[in-house]
Motif scaffolding. Structure first.
Motif, PDB file in Angstrom:
ATOM      1  N   THR A 150       0.808  -1.234   0.000  1.00 21.12           N
ATOM      2  CA  THR A 150       0.000   0.000   0.000  1.00 21.12           C
ATOM      3  C   THR A 150       0.831   1.270   0.000  1.00 21.12           C
ATOM      4  OG1 THR A 150      -0.255   0.451   2.371  1.00 21.12           O
ATOM      5  CG2 THR A 150      -1.707  -1.235   1.425  1.00 21.12           C
ATOM      6  N   SER A 205      -4.843  -0.358  -0.103  1.00 25.88           N
ATOM      7  CA  SER A 205      -4.648  -1.623  -0.804  1.00 25.88           C
ATOM      8  C   SER A 205      -3.457  -1.459  -1.751  1.00 25.88           C
ATOM      9  CB  SER A 205      -5.918  -1.999  -1.573  1.00 25.88           C
ATOM     10  OG  SER A 205      -5.816  -3.324  -2.050  1.00 25.88           O
ATOM     11  N   ASP A 218      -7.552  -0.206  -4.285  1.00 27.66           N
ATOM     12  CA  ASP A 218      -8.628   0.259  -3.404  1.00 27.66           C
ATOM     13  C   ASP A 218      -9.597   1.215  -4.107  1.00 27.66           C
ATOM     14  OD1 ASP A 218      -7.306   2.655  -3.611  1.00 27.66           O
ATOM     15  OD2 ASP A 218      -6.560   2.685  -1.563  1.00 27.66           O
ATOM     16  N   ARG A 270     -11.317  -1.127  -9.509  1.00 33.08           N
ATOM     17  CA  ARG A 270      -9.868  -1.194  -9.250  1.00 33.08           C
ATOM     18  C   ARG A 270      -9.080  -0.531 -10.379  1.00 33.08           C
ATOM     19  NH1 ARG A 270     -10.573  -7.533  -8.252  1.00 33.08           N
ATOM     20  NH2 ARG A 270     -11.394  -7.214 -10.337  1.00 33.08           N
ATOM     21  N   ILE A 301     -13.256   2.710   2.287  1.00 30.54           N
ATOM     22  CA  ILE A 301     -11.856   3.140   2.361  1.00 30.54           C
ATOM     23  C   ILE A 301     -11.570   3.816   3.702  1.00 30.54           C
ATOM     24  CG2 ILE A 301     -10.148   4.693   1.315  1.00 30.54           C
ATOM     25  CD1 ILE A 301     -11.596   4.152  -1.361  1.00 30.54           C
TER      26      ILE A 301
END
Length: 452
Positions: free
Chosen positions: A268, A290, A310, A334, A407
């Motif tokens: 990430t 992510s 994410d 994505r 998120i």
């Protein structure tokens, strides 16, 4: 005898046209303006609020692909042209201004994994999992009317079949060579049907490749064995290798500081390195929740854009540890690829939902031509905000970003996990022999070793 007289020229205060503003003469003596700082603070506060009100970063979506967009490439000849490749083998040339497909390049039998344009912009190189590299002649946008029906490009000017699937391609900034990656790193000449050189260090798949903008013979790759490798075409073997704890999905050089590069990592974060000193990261850029899938630098080298699993696009300062902007929409899935336009004004993102999306790099920037007075006012307001950015009220407004609920929750959960991990490490250190567990800075913590 000396006599003092007042002399005034009518040119100094007379307007040339009736539409012009009246000239106002100001005395800038600070003794006459005791409330100047309070006035400027209020202006900074209002400018910060207005910036939020006028923040409309999303311009539009470009629909046409029938599968996820996997890669993109810019055309150095035309600001408004961008190429995109999808998982079903479709390659398209888009006109960003009209948001329409100008041309299609059919031929690949599987997912297109890499696109790159030559330095002069006349040649497009594509590669994919069907083990082929295809060279295409790029049509001139000036000769194509975007209102016409969508047409197919002619057959590729060359098709080179090789032994393994390809995962990425990049062209030299200055030269006729391009590099493909997959099971190994292959260096190709535009006029040769086989690689002129191949490099291999380990047996894992190489995921991405980037040529250095300042030194044409230097390139960098990231692989699935969690390594970042530097190559020099003048040498017979790879130069240096850095092994991290998690793999890097993409990598990009800073065009203004060609010794520095930033890697988009699976953990990430993004890590900025100096190629001359790989034992620690210069900056760790945090924010995503992510894996970071792609990264691209602005032409100014002052900031870069990242796309993540994410479902958000973030803009980071080149030396900033947290993102300056976060872009998201309800429909965007994505994000697999992102690109800055060559003028640094717009971003293009390609995602799993088959769309390319066009964004402004500055969310509240006014599109179109600005009058000189408007530009000067905007520069003044930016300067005032910069001066008072440390004050709590201005700082709170400037930093605030609305995030989608998943998120926001994932970021809170991740923060809790990191704090728990840090507490555990502190307790372990407190109950160990003094000096047996040295404190390791976060910039070195994700690096395992460097191999020469």
């Amino acid at each position: 005898m000396r006599v003092k007289v007042i002399s005034r020229s009518t040119d100094e205060f007379t307007r040339e046209r009736s539409q012009d503003l009246q000239k106002v003469f100001r005395n800038y003596d600070p003794a006459l303006r005791s409330q100047e700082k309070a006035v400027e603070y209020t202006r900074a506060l209002n400018a910060a609020k207005l910036e939020k009100i006028f923040a409309r970063p999303f311009i539009g979506a470009m629909d046409g692909h029938v599968d996820a967009v996997s890669c993109m490439a810019k055309n150095p000849n035309y600001l408004k042209a961008i190429f995109s490749g999808s998982m079903d083998g479709d390659i398209r040339l888009w006109d960003i201004a009209a948001r329409k497909t100008v041309c299609q390049f059919p031929g690949h039998q599987g997912a297109v994994r890499g696109l790159a344009t030559s330095t002069d912009g006349d040649l497009l190189v594509s590669c994919g999992v069907d083990c082929t590299v295809r060279l295409w002649k790029v049509p001139m946008l000036k000769m194509v009317d975007t209102n016409d029906a969508i047409g197919d490009a002619s057959q590729p000017s060359a098709v080179y079949t090789w032994k393994h699937a390809f995962w990425g391609v990049d062209h030299q900034w200055d030269g006729n060579l391009f590099a493909t990656v997959g099971a190994q790193v292959d260096i190709w000449d535009q006029n040769r049907s086989e690689p002129i050189n191949s490099f291999e260090w380990g047996k894992d798949t190489v995921l991405s490749v980037r040529f250095n903008p300042g030194e044409p013979d230097v390139l960098i790759t990231s692989a699935s064995d969690r390594s970042i490798t530097l190559y020099d075409l003048r040498m017979s073997s790879p130069a240096r290798k850095l092994i991290m704890k998690t793999r890097c999905n993409s990598i990009c050089w800073n065009p203004r500081e060609p010794m520095n590069f930033t890697a988009a990592n699976e953990d990430t974060n993004c890590y900025s390195f100096d190629a001359r000193k790989l034992d620690e990261a210069k900056v760790v850029h945090k924010g995503h929740v992510s894996a970071v899938m792609d990264i691209d630098y602005s032409p100014t080298g002052r900031e870069f854009v990242t796309g993540s699993y994410d479902r958000t696009v973030r803009i980071f300062q080149y030396n900033g540890d947290h993102s300056r902007e976060i872009y998201h929409t309800k429909r965007m899935q994505r994000v697999f690829c992102v690109k800055y336009t060559y003028d640094g004004t717009y971003l293009v993102s390609g995602s799993d939902d088959t769309n390319l999306r066009l964004w402004k790099s500055k969310a509240s920037e006014q599109l179109g031509v600005l009058l000189p007075r408007e530009r000067r006012k905007q520069e003044y307001l930016d300067a005032v905000k910069e001066r008072y950015k440390h004050l709590p009220e201005v700082k709170r407004i400037v930093r605030h970003r609305h995030l989608p609920k998943p998120i926001y929750k994932a970021a809170n959960l991740r923060r809790t996990m990191i704090e728990a991990e840090n507490r555990k490490e502190e307790r372990r250190r407190a109950h160990s022999a003094p000096g047996s567990m040295p404190v390791q800075p976060f910039r070195k913590r994700r690096i395992i070793k460097e191999v020469e």
